[in-house]
Design an enzyme around this catalytic site. Structure first.
Site, short mmCIF file in Angstrom:
data_model
loop_
_atom_site.label_atom_id
_atom_site.label_comp_id
_atom_site.label_asym_id
_atom_site.label_seq_id
_atom_site.Cartn_x
_atom_site.Cartn_y
_atom_site.Cartn_z
N SER A 138 0.79 -1.17 0.06
CA SER A 138 0.03 -0.13 0.01
C SER A 138 0.98 1.24 0.22
O SER A 138 1.57 1.49 -1.08
CB SER A 138 -0.96 -0.10 1.21
OG SER A 138 -1.94 1.12 1.25
N ASP A 170 10.14 5.92 -9.96
CA ASP A 170 9.90 6.79 -11.04
C ASP A 170 10.66 8.05 -11.47
O ASP A 170 11.02 8.60 -12.50
CB ASP A 170 8.34 7.00 -10.89
CG ASP A 170 7.63 5.71 -11.33
OD1 ASP A 170 8.02 4.87 -12.06
OD2 ASP A 170 6.42 5.70 -11.07
N LYS A 213 -0.68 -4.29 -2.98
CA LYS A 213 -2.12 -3.77 -2.67
C LYS A 213 -2.29 -2.26 -3.19
O LYS A 213 -1.77 -1.65 -2.62
CB LYS A 213 -2.12 -4.21 -1.23
CG LYS A 213 -3.36 -3.20 -0.68
CD LYS A 213 -4.61 -3.79 -0.84
CE LYS A 213 -5.86 -3.31 0.05
NZ LYS A 213 -6.04 -1.90 -0.08
#
Length: 727
Positions: free
Chosen positions: A489, A500, A514
């Protein structure tokens, strides 16, 4: 008659004759009585079939509407769905296929394709008919098991060359009751063998098994309408995704006061798993986490309080197991569990945990430093461990300027580490199951100047982008983020953003996956937890299902086939949406191959990694075992071989540290108990992985010093091409 009296009476041939006669009468009654009206052995109780209520029917209609019109997944209620609900419902009620026969399944073929239309309109009787038949079959099986134990386990033949499947979830349904008798005779032999190999005497084994089966039998007779409704609704809601579920009024009460048991409990999130209660995750800083022995995917089979006999909880409702585990602060609860690593369901261990509250400060981020010597050069690596993404919302709302939160604490720790002159920073997110979303967003902001951190898309395809608006940077140096399968999460949002942005390397194993958001909605009867949106990285890819793939992988003991989003039925798929413009601070493609090569070279000669890989292979071999022998000699030899391997691995690790090897497995287990009681002890694997993270950091600095700062990089916006959604 008590269990002890029955065991003593078994020594009398006359009593054995009377018992056998009584059993014959009981069997005759069972065969001649209609559904739900069979007599119970040793008790005048009868099973009363449960029936749906008007409130449940109304709740069913509301649930069906919510699922069709507000769930993230666009899924209609069709004939195909009917069959899937039927299969999921049977999997919940008889997942190991040990109660029903092919003939029983054939009885319901007619209604299998009609469940969908019935569920749309609140017609619950078909689901309740299935539930009542399963309860009847459970009672019959348990009565048979008790009769076998009453005859004496010395009547069982352990010299035969028999085997039993460890996992029957994919096995065929047996043909008839006689075949079930044979299956249960093997199950009882398996249970007896496991306890004999643990050193128990036959009298104690008989008492234990009788207590287990009679406890389950009592539960079967006490089935409630709410049990059937919750099981049926969860088979239904689970078609949309595994995180959408129905909470009965009682379960809602438990959920609302925190199902993690953090209030005067052990700090473990639990869920039902067929007839077992399974550990989903441990609450960081909680009693179970600090004690160190309970692990995710362990299944609880018995619970005992201080100075009391264990209570077998196989077949119990989840809320009742939760109630049994809860208790006064500073009291001790003992759990008997089937470890996630066990090769079969008869291999259990006992874990004693002192109940306590989970305090916020015990979940707080912490720091350490790692000293490395590389080619005559010294490196100081800072390590920040973040167990969860937390925030003291009450203090925040009260306007306390010093309220605790992950981001505020990590900012302070970084300042302290920079004052110590660290050359790089490792952020340890292993076993971090997530937490406050805004904290993940703010934490990313400590390492970038400003920009988007995560995208959230709802069922209407509306996309919200969370941003770090603060241009200040708490740390601009080289960064490594450690993850494992239990990183979930919010952890995945942070790790994905760092990856990224080219802000650091992710090292470890694939994260949980998740990537969905749930909301709890009230019903007229209970609550519905429903998935309403999905997380996406700034590069456009979802964190759902795939999680975050590390740049450099380090194997883990955790079994990815049993733990993780992609191990769950009907999990939402990975997909991607359009990327949002974001800065790319560093392009690792020029050095990543060399980093991996150096990492692999270190591991190829590392005795610690060799031992870890040996243990991973051993556990994989154990988990791959699809059947076990019921021959006592063969089983005993297999048991000894497993113990020898465990002891050899433990002793090899001790010798690496210059410590004396253990003489026996008992010595090893005594030492493990002592370590679990010492909250300051550390796991060798954790130290080993952190050190490797430090070495990768040093490699990064050796190869390119430009990573030491983000203040003057070649920055460029990354805009991925638009991709079609796979919804």
């Amino acid at each position: 008659m008590t269990i002890a009296e029955r065991i003593m009476a078994r020594r009398s041939p006359e009593q054995n004759f009377r018992t056998g006669l009584c059993k014959a009468v009981t069997v005759a009654l069972l065969l001649s009585t209609p559904l739900g009206l069979q007599a119970k052995a040793d008790s005048p109780s009868v099973y009363e079939p449960v029936a749906p209520t008007i409130e449940q029917a109304r709740a069913n209609i509301l649930i069906a509407r919510q699922l069709q019109f507000t769930h993230f997944r666009d899924l209609g209620i069709s004939d195909e769905l009917s069959g899937d609900v039927f299969d999921a419902y049977l999997d919940y009620l008889d997942g190991q296929r040990i109660y029903l026969t092919k003939a029983d399944i054939q009885k319901f073929e007619r209604i299998k394709g009609q469940l969908g239309s019935a569920l749309k309109t609140g017609q619950l009787q078909p689901g309740f008919d299935i539930y009542n038949l399963v309860q009847q079959r459970i009672i019959e099986r348990l009565q048979f098991a008790i009769s076998v134990i009453d005859d004496g386990i010395n009547k069982l033949d352990f010299s035969e060359k028999e085997r039993i499947l460890v996992d029957r979830s994919e096995a065929d349904w047996v043909s008839d009751a006689q075949a079930l008798d044979e299956l249960w005779r093997k199950r009882i032999k398996n249970a007896v063998l496991a306890q004999r190999l643990s050193g128990s005497e036959d009298d104690a084994i008989e008492e234990t098994l009788l207590r287990r089966y009679e406890g389950q039998l009592k539960r079967a007779y006490q089935a409630r309408s709410e049990d059937a409704f919750q099981a049926y609704m969860n088979a239904f809601t689970g078609m949309w995704d595994p995180h959408t579920s129905y909470f009965s009024p009682r379960t809602s009460e438990n959920f609302n006061i925190n199902m993690s048991l953090s209030l005067e409990g052990i700090g473990a999130v639990l869920q039902s798993d067929n007839e077992y209660t399974k550990v989903v995750r441990l609450v960081p800083g909680g009693p179970a986490s600090k004690q160190g022995q309970l692990q995710p995917a362990d299944r609880i089979v018995a619970v005992s309080q201080e100075d009391k006999k264990p209570v077998n909880v196989i077949g119990w409702r989840l809320d009742e197991v939760v109630d049994l585990i809860r208790g006064p602060r500073n009291s001790t609860v003992t759990l008997e569990v089937i470890p996630a690593t066990a090769s079969d369901e008869t291999m259990t261990k006992t874990i004693a945990i002192k109940r306590d509250e989970v305090k916020l400060e015990e979940q707080s981020a912490s720091k350490d430093t790692l000293q490395l010597e590389r080619g005559g050069k010294e490196y100081t690596i800072g390590v920040v461990t973040i167990p969860t993404f937390y925030a003291d919302f009450q203090a925040m709302q009260a306007g306390d300027p010093n309220y605790k939160s992950t981001t505020r604490d990590v900012r302070s720790l970084i300042a302290e580490l920079e004052a110590e002159g660290v050359d790089g920073l490792v952020i340890d997110l292993r076993n971090n199951g997530g937490g406050a979303l805004h904290e993940a967003n703010d934490l990313v902001g400590l390492f970038i100047d400003k920009g988007p951190t995560v995208q959230i898309r709802n069922a209407n395809n509306d996309v919200q982008v969370l941003n770090d608006e603060d241009p200040s940077v708490a740390y601009d140096g080289p960064l490594v983020v450690l993850t494992n399968r239990m990183s979930a999460s919010a952890s995945e949002i942070f790790a994905g953003a760092i990856q990224d942005y080219g802000r650091g390397l992710v090292v470890g194993s694939q994260t949980f996956g998740k990537g969905t958001v749930q909301a709890v909605r009230p019903l007229n009867h209970g609550q519905l937890k429903i998935t309403q949106s999905k997380f996406y990285r700034v590069s456009g890819g979802s964190t759902q299902h795939k999680g975050v793939i590390p740049d450099i992988e380090i194997p883990s003991r955790i079994d990815k086939t049993r733990i993780g989003e992609d191990a769950l039925d009907h999990a939402l798929p990975w997909d991607q949406i359009e990327a949002v413009p974001h800065t790319r601070y560093y392009d690792f493609s020029g050095i990543i191959d060399e980093l991996r090569k150096r990492h692999e070279e270190r591991f190829s000669i590392s005795p610690e990694f060799s031992l870890l890989q040996q243990e991973i292979d051993f556990l994989a071999e154990q988990r791959a075992t699809d059947s076990v022998s019921l021959n006592q000699d063969e089983r005993s030899e297999q048991h000894k071989q497993v113990e020898r391997t465990r002891l050899a691995i433990a002793n090899a690790r001790r010798e690496l540290k210059g410590e004396q090897p253990f003489d026996s497995l008992d010595d090893l287990e005594d030492w493990q108990d002592q370590q679990a009681a010492d909250l300051n002890s550390t796991d060798e694997e954790l130290d080993f992985v952190i050190r490797e993270g430090g070495h990768i950091m040093a490699d990064m600095l050796d190869l390119d010093n430009r990573m030491a700062s983000i203040l003057n990089p070649q920055q460029f916006a990354v805009q991925a091409p638009a991709a079609a959604s796979t919804r």
